[in-house]
Design a protein around this motif. Structure first.
Motif, PDB file in Angstrom:
ATOM      1  N   THR A  39       0.762  -1.274   0.112  1.00  0.00           N
ATOM      2  CA  THR A  39       0.013  -0.012  -0.091  1.00  0.00           C
ATOM      3  C   THR A  39       0.907   1.266  -0.120  1.00  0.00           C
ATOM      4  O   THR A  39       0.518   2.110  -0.695  1.00  0.00           O
ATOM      5  CB  THR A  39      -0.861   0.007   1.291  1.00  0.00           C
ATOM      6  N   SER A  42       2.539   1.784  -3.460  1.00  0.00           N
ATOM      7  CA  SER A  42       1.926   1.992  -4.355  1.00  0.00           C
ATOM      8  C   SER A  42       1.247   3.481  -4.244  1.00  0.00           C
ATOM      9  O   SER A  42       1.085   3.891  -5.422  1.00  0.00           O
ATOM     10  CB  SER A  42       0.497   1.290  -4.528  1.00  0.00           C
ATOM     11  N   LEU A  43       0.812   3.884  -3.076  1.00  0.00           N
ATOM     12  CA  LEU A  43       0.496   5.325  -2.863  1.00  0.00           C
ATOM     13  C   LEU A  43       1.677   6.277  -3.410  1.00  0.00           C
ATOM     14  O   LEU A  43       1.542   7.015  -4.241  1.00  0.00           O
ATOM     15  CB  LEU A  43      -0.029   5.497  -1.464  1.00  0.00           C
ATOM     16  N   GLY A  46       2.567   5.914  -7.197  1.00  0.00           N
ATOM     17  CA  GLY A  46       1.263   6.558  -7.961  1.00  0.00           C
ATOM     18  C   GLY A  46       1.605   8.265  -8.008  1.00  0.00           C
ATOM     19  O   GLY A  46       1.197   8.733  -8.985  1.00  0.00           O
TER      20      GLY A  46
ATOM     21  N   SER B  82     -11.177  -1.992  -8.169  1.00  0.00           N
ATOM     22  CA  SER B  82     -10.195  -0.888  -8.769  1.00  0.00           C
ATOM     23  C   SER B  82      -9.555   0.041  -7.605  1.00  0.00           C
ATOM     24  O   SER B  82      -8.632   0.149  -7.489  1.00  0.00           O
ATOM     25  CB  SER B  82     -10.861  -0.066  -9.803  1.00  0.00           C
ATOM     26  N   ARG B  83     -10.599   0.375  -6.679  1.00  0.00           N
ATOM     27  CA  ARG B  83      -9.908   1.217  -5.630  1.00  0.00           C
ATOM     28  C   ARG B  83      -9.196   0.324  -4.750  1.00  0.00           C
ATOM     29  O   ARG B  83      -8.028   0.894  -4.251  1.00  0.00           O
ATOM     30  CB  ARG B  83     -11.144   1.825  -4.878  1.00  0.00           C
ATOM     31  N   ARG B  84      -9.476  -0.805  -4.344  1.00  0.00           N
ATOM     32  CA  ARG B  84      -8.879  -1.664  -3.217  1.00  0.00           C
ATOM     33  C   ARG B  84      -7.536  -2.133  -4.127  1.00  0.00           C
ATOM     34  O   ARG B  84      -6.594  -1.994  -3.160  1.00  0.00           O
ATOM     35  CB  ARG B  84      -9.701  -2.861  -3.169  1.00  0.00           C
ATOM     36  N   MET B  86      -5.982  -0.269  -6.133  1.00  0.00           N
ATOM     37  CA  MET B  86      -5.115   0.741  -6.647  1.00  0.00           C
ATOM     38  C   MET B  86      -4.856   0.869  -7.991  1.00  0.00           C
ATOM     39  O   MET B  86      -3.513   1.179  -8.101  1.00  0.00           O
ATOM     40  CB  MET B  86      -4.014   1.062  -5.514  1.00  0.00           C
ATOM     41  N   LYS B 163       2.209   5.756   5.675  1.00  0.00           N
ATOM     42  CA  LYS B 163       0.915   5.618   4.913  1.00  0.00           C
ATOM     43  C   LYS B 163       0.025   7.036   5.237  1.00  0.00           C
ATOM     44  O   LYS B 163      -0.320   7.841   4.268  1.00  0.00           O
ATOM     45  CB  LYS B 163       0.111   4.734   5.154  1.00  0.00           C
ATOM     46  N   GLN B 167      -0.710  10.160   2.647  1.00  0.00           N
ATOM     47  CA  GLN B 167      -2.057  10.412   2.304  1.00  0.00           C
ATOM     48  C   GLN B 167      -2.209  12.101   2.642  1.00  0.00           C
ATOM     49  O   GLN B 167      -2.827  12.599   1.882  1.00  0.00           O
ATOM     50  CB  GLN B 167      -2.872   9.510   3.005  1.00  0.00           C
TER      51      GLN B 167
END
Lengths: 176, 176
Positions: A39, A42-43, A46, B82-84, B86, B163, B167
């Motif tokens: 995760t 990927s974040l 992206g 798709s969201r899960r 990513m 994370k 974000q």
DNA sequence: GGTAAATATTTTAAGTTTGAAACATATGAA
DNA sequence: TTCATATGTTTCAAACTTAAAATATTTACC
């Protein structure tokens, strides 16, 4: 009092043991760790991909390849680039092809080994990369802004240990 | 004695400050952290990809998609997948297409929303996935074998913090 | 020298991935 | 209602990626 706490201790003890290798086939912790690592990367990947495209109109793989070349002023063979980027040989062939077409990278024959080709940044490539690298560095600092230096250090160490663990595991099964 | 140690303290103090934000444009630590994260995930991903291909003749993206569906017995819309995962919508469309052709996954119209399609594992898909998931879990335990439970816990926390940091940073620039 | 194995690269086919545009349907406000 | 906007999905072109086969050259061993 004594007898009650005995049962409780027993329960706790079993719970503690259960976490390690007592439950065959349960690898919950490792699985969740892997998903969390994925995760995070990927974040970040992206976000970097989007910013590189919007600000510099370049793809992430091309940027990564140029970053490898920037660290090696004398150039690298395609195979060396492939190993450092951890992608297939054919992949590098195509990326270099496109970067050469853009004038950012140039190829030249190895004087020693007629099988090998060296690749390096052109002057333009170096100039272009310089700007991108500055922005990329700023973005990294921004993305990791929530971690203090100690946490970054801890992460570095734990990831180094993870890397060694993975490499050992893959070596072992390679030989089988 | 006193005067000598004064100079030394001053030197140390500057060094310490320099590490943080004193050097404009130097984001060495964050950059290296990112590269190390990337190395770890690339190593693991590559290994898993190879093993899935050799043992189960399946690709990593297909396995990942099936893993999402396994966690949602009632199925998911393509957008939710798709969201899960990513990844882009179009990517999921193609993956599902191939998995349907293999009989591992099935589509059905949403009763509520005529734009949406639900996807779920077929019985065969569930059976096939079950074996792959067991192996995948074992592989994860093997790859992370060099980390003890405390280290796994620390990594989990630091990655959770990472994370959140990423974000927050991406939210902020989204709004600009 | 001659030749088998190793190394460097390219080619190929199949698949993955993205970003943008197009399309279909749903929702909400006037 | 009606239309503007949002949401869910597909399509499309370009690029990326892999694994395997093919090619070219080097190295090592006899």
């Amino acid at each position: 009092m004594r007898s009650e706490s005995t049962r409780e201790d027993w329960t706790i003890s079993v719970d503690a043991e259960t976490k390690a290798s007592e439950r065959p086939g349960d690898h919950e912790a490792e699985l969740r760790l892997w998903l969390r690592m994925l995760t995070c990367t990927s974040l970040i990947e992206g976000e970097i991909r989007t910013r590189l495209r919007k600000r510099f109109d370049i793809t992430l793989p091309r940027f990564d390849l140029m970053a490898q070349l920037e660290k090696a002023p004398d150039g690298l063979t395609l195979g060396e680039v492939s190993r450092r980027m951890m992608v297939s040989n054919g992949n590098v062939t195509g990326l270099v092809e496109r970067l050469v077409a853009e004038g950012l990278v140039e190829r030249r024959a190895s004087p020693k080994d007629r099988r090998a080709t060296y690749v390096r940044l052109t002057d333009e490539g170096r100039a272009v990369f310089s700007g991108m690298a500055r922005a990329h560095g700023d973005w990294m600092a921004e993305l990791f802004d929530g971690l203090d230096p100690e946490e970054i250090g801890s992460l570095m160490e734990l990831l180094a240990k993870t890397k060694r663990s993975v490499q050992r595991a893959t070596m072992e099964t390679d030989q089988r």
